[in-house]
Design an enzyme around this catalytic site. Sequence first.
Site, short mmCIF file in Angstrom:
data_model
loop_
_atom_site.label_atom_id
_atom_site.label_comp_id
_atom_site.label_asym_id
_atom_site.label_seq_id
_atom_site.Cartn_x
_atom_site.Cartn_y
_atom_site.Cartn_z
N SER A 176 35.96 36.54 34.98
CA SER A 176 34.78 37.38 34.92
C SER A 176 33.89 37.00 36.09
CB SER A 176 34.02 37.16 33.61
OG SER A 176 33.32 35.94 33.69
N LYS A 177 32.91 37.82 36.35
CA LYS A 177 32.03 37.52 37.48
C LYS A 177 31.31 36.19 37.28
CE LYS A 177 31.41 41.90 39.64
NZ LYS A 177 31.13 43.22 39.34
N ARG A 178 31.27 35.74 36.02
CA ARG A 178 30.56 34.49 35.73
C ARG A 178 31.38 33.27 36.11
NH1 ARG A 178 30.46 35.36 30.58
NH2 ARG A 178 30.48 37.61 30.78
N ASN A 179 32.73 33.34 35.99
CA ASN A 179 33.48 32.11 36.28
C ASN A 179 34.23 32.15 37.63
OD1 ASN A 179 35.61 33.75 35.60
ND2 ASN A 179 36.30 32.56 33.85
N LEU A 180 34.13 33.25 38.35
CA LEU A 180 34.78 33.28 39.67
C LEU A 180 34.27 34.48 40.46
CD1 LEU A 180 37.22 31.69 41.04
CD2 LEU A 180 38.53 33.73 40.64
#
Length: 494
Positions: A263-267
């Site tokens: 997701s944009k949060r982890n990569l």
Amino acid sequence: MFIGLSKCKKNRYFLGICRKAKTMSKVVTRIAPSPTGDMHIGTARTALFNWLYARGRHGKFLLRIEDTDKGRSTQAAKDAILTGMAWLGLDFDGDPISQSERAPRHIEIAYKLLETGQAYKCFLSEYEINELRSLAIKNKSAAAFRSPWREAPPSTFPNKPFVIRIKAPQSGATIINDEVQGNISIQNNQLDDMVLLRSDGTPVYMLAVAVDDHDMGVTHIIRGDDHLNNAARQNLIYSALNWNIPVYAHIPLIHGEDGKKLSKRNLATSVIEYKKMGYPASAMRNYLARLGWSHGDDEFFTDEQAKKWFDLQHIGKSPSRFDFKKLSNISKLHIANTDNAALLHELIEYLNVVDHPRLAQNHLNGLLRSLDFTKSSVKSFPELIEKNSFILKDRPITIDPDVREKIEEFPLKTLKILTPQLQNVKWDRSELEELLNSVCEQVELKFRTVAPILRAALAGSSKTPSVFDMMTVLGREETIERLIEFEVKYNKEI
Ligand code: GLU
């Protein structure tokens, strides 16, 4: 409706023969992104796998833009796909194919299936479909959806809008021979009579994909395993038309560094972000190829090796975890192994994408001379720029605040002795080294005491290549000018 999948071990021998026959024809692969945002890193990896597979077999690699969802497809997203592919060096054959432009052909096929009795007109209203679904739930029926219009004679057709549905087989099984997931069998009574053409006459995505892949002559479909369920539905269409079913390879998705779904949060999920981080395209290709595929213990390889080695057998079955440390290590090796002119070209592209002001010609010339000394120890283009900042500065050189303290304690007479001698020394690394050592002896200082001051004078910084490398790259005139400027400035200040 969700399709239950179960592994099937039957027919291995027969399927093996089929597969062999297929792989003997010219390989055609494709990437089929939906243009709904930035080019995703997962799409880039899928494109790369398809590219490697085709290019390693003298096959074709095609690009199809799946732009049928008019509400979500944008021109910016189409451009992002082309830009991403171009940056990654994934050249495709022919022009990109627009799926939406092929709608007439998809419609033609739906009517062909209608004519041959492999599809039927269904006049159910939305309300009636919901009623049938509720009834199935109430009766705990697990059977796939079949419309009452499936066998209705044309004489009973009302003058109402209709959809065209495929006539899924009632018995037997649909088998997917997947090169990564193994053989998967789906009971046909689990496959809905899916809609091919909506009541407004537009074709559905599943039909478009199957028709396009067939018409494009795609022999191998390598894509994310989130499309595995679609393969069964697409096979229904292939079978109804007696078309050859392509070889499938559904690859597990990429997970973030935390092991969780991407997701944009982890990569960083967008390809272009990696360009902006300053990784060379060759390193991205190498790293992405290793993300889910392996060739023994080889971590660092060239495109030529990857094309030769890439196969479907060595694609892993579990999701791969993105690892920035590995990417950085691979990037370091690629930067070190790229020839200077190509590296400079790519560095300029990087600077453009991060909106860095254009470099002057003298800076470009200096960079080119300097790459031999600086390219082997950096992991990305920002680091390469930092290493080369001495060449990108013009006089007067600004001095970083952290190096000023050292200057105050330094006997500037060292420079007074050194600078005139630089006028006559042969401008070569070993001669310069010899000269500096003798000056150090004269002033009774160790080279390691003198070096930071020379770094400050030549680069204004403590993070630089070696003093001798800098001198070699800067040349006699610029070196002397920088030393004199420094001496004059600090003579006054101290
Ligand atoms: N358009 C799909 C996607 O972007 C890919 C479909 C396919 O590869 O069959 O995920």
